[in-house]
Design an enzyme around this catalytic site. Sequence first.
Site, PDB file in Angstrom:
ATOM      1  N   HIS A 213      43.539   6.418   9.162  1.00  0.00           N
ATOM      2  CA  HIS A 213      42.759   5.671   8.170  1.00  0.00           C
ATOM      3  C   HIS A 213      41.269   5.955   8.308  1.00  0.00           C
ATOM      4  CE1 HIS A 213      43.146   2.692  11.548  1.00  0.00           C
ATOM      5  NE2 HIS A 213      41.878   2.481  11.276  1.00  0.00           N
ATOM      6  N   SER A 325      39.969   0.960  16.415  1.00  0.00           N
ATOM      7  CA  SER A 325      40.932   1.921  15.869  1.00  0.00           C
ATOM      8  C   SER A 325      40.666   3.347  16.321  1.00  0.00           C
ATOM      9  CB  SER A 325      40.925   1.890  14.336  1.00  0.00           C
ATOM     10  OG  SER A 325      41.887   1.021  13.847  1.00  0.00           O
TER      11      SER A 325
END
Length: 463
Positions: A213, A325
Site C-alpha cells: 500500500h 507499515s
Amino acid sequence: MSHKRIPKRKAAIAVGGVAALGAAALLLPNANASQDGAEDTAAAPRTLKAGDASDLASQLAGLLGDAFAGSYYDEDNQQLVVNVVGDNNQQVVQAKKAGAAVRQVENSTAELRSAAQILKTEATIPGTSWAVDPRTNKIRVTADSTVTGAKWDTLESTVQGLGSGMATVQKSAGTFKTFASGGDAIFGGGSRCSLGFNVTAGDGSPAFLTAGHCGVAVAEWSDAQNGAPIATVDQAVFPGEGDFALVKYDDPATEAPSDVDVGGGQTVPILQAAEATVGQEVFRMGSTTGLADGTVTGLDATVNYPEGTVTGLIQTNVCAEPGDSGGSMFTQDGLALGLTSGGSGDCTAGGETFFQPVTTALEAVGATLGGDAGGAGAGDDAGAGAGDEAGAGEEAGAGADGDAGAGAGEGAGAGEDAGAGQEAGAGEHVGGEQAGGEAGGEDAGAGGDHAGPEDGSGLTGTQ
C-alpha cells in the site's frame, strides 16, 4: 558518489518505554542464542527451534496428506504440535517418530478452507478478518468496531451457518487499517512508510521490500524528509493477493546490508527468509513504536481493509500503530518472516496486526535477501549478507563507516505516515517529538505523541 543505506539512527528503542525495553531484553542479549533448551532425547516429541518446527511441519504436511489438519509451535515446551484427522494409527505413529506431538481433531484442512471460502463469498465486509487457528482447529473470525447493525448480523449468521465447531467470531475494539512505516523511515510524495528488508532484485540490483500500500501510493522514495528520491518502486501489490512492494535503489552502487536496526545503535543480522509458525515468538520493528514482540496467532489470513481485501497474511498479537507499515517482522536468530501490513489497536491496548509473508513477496518479485544472495550489498566491513558467516562479528550489518541500520531512513520516526492507494494523505501522524523537523535527530523514531487518521483511508499522512 555511492549512497549508502546505513542510517545514523539515534532513536530510543521504542515509544512506551517498558514494553519496548521488555522486547529488547528478550531479543538483543540472545540474538545468536539457541532456543533448544533441554537435550534431545529419543522419546517423541522432540525439542525444536521455531524455525526447525516450521520445516518439520512442512514435511509432515506432505507425509500425512489429507490427514494433516494444521500445526502450531508450543513455545513453552519448544515442541511442534500436529493436528491429525481420521483414525489411521500408522500416520499418527509416523508423525510421532518424526518428533511431533500429535493431536486428534475433528475439522480437516479441506473443510476449514471450504468454510473460509464461504466467508469470502458471503461476508466480505470491510473491518473483518479470518484465519485458521490450529490451536482450536477452527476459523477465528474477527470484526472491528465498524462492523455493527446489519453488517454484524450478516457476519454472525454466516459464521453460524458454517456449522457447530467450525468457527468462532470475536470483536476488536479498534479499526482495521493499514499501518504505514517500519524499521527505518522512508519518505515520498508527502507520505512516510518504512523499509522492511534489503534485498537483491532479480537483475542483481540493490532494492528493498516494503508494504504494497506504500508502493501503490508513491512511486519514488527518499531516506530523508523532503529529500531527493533515492529509490523507485519496481513492483507493488495491494489490495489482492498480498501487500508488498519491491523498491529499487536508483544508485546501483548502494550498499544494502541484510539486517534490522532495532534502535540504540543495535542491529540484528538477517540470515534468511522463513515461513512463520502459529505459536512462534516474533519481533517487529517500526519507525513509530520501535521494537515490539508477540506471537503468531494465524496463517493465511484474509483481511477486509477499507481499500479492499488482502489474502495470504500472517496474523499476530504484536502491537503496531500508525507509522509502522512495511516494517520488519523477524526472529531473534535472524529469520525474516513478514512485512507489517495493518491491523487494529495500538501499543497501549493491544490488538491484531497482520503481516505480508516475506517468502511469498520474494517469490512474487523475483528477489533474494542479502544473506541469501551471498553478500549482496555488503561493503568491505559488512558482516551481514555473507551466507553462513552473515552477522558474525561486531560490525555485522554495518557498512564501512560502522553505522548500523536496516535500510533507508536517517529520519526514522520523524515525519508522517504513508498509507494506501488514492486515499493517501488523509490525516496526520507525528512519529516523534521533532516530527516534520530534523529527520534522524536524537528524537527520531522515539515515537512521541501521535494522532493517526481514523477515517478508514489508511494511515498515510502529509509532510
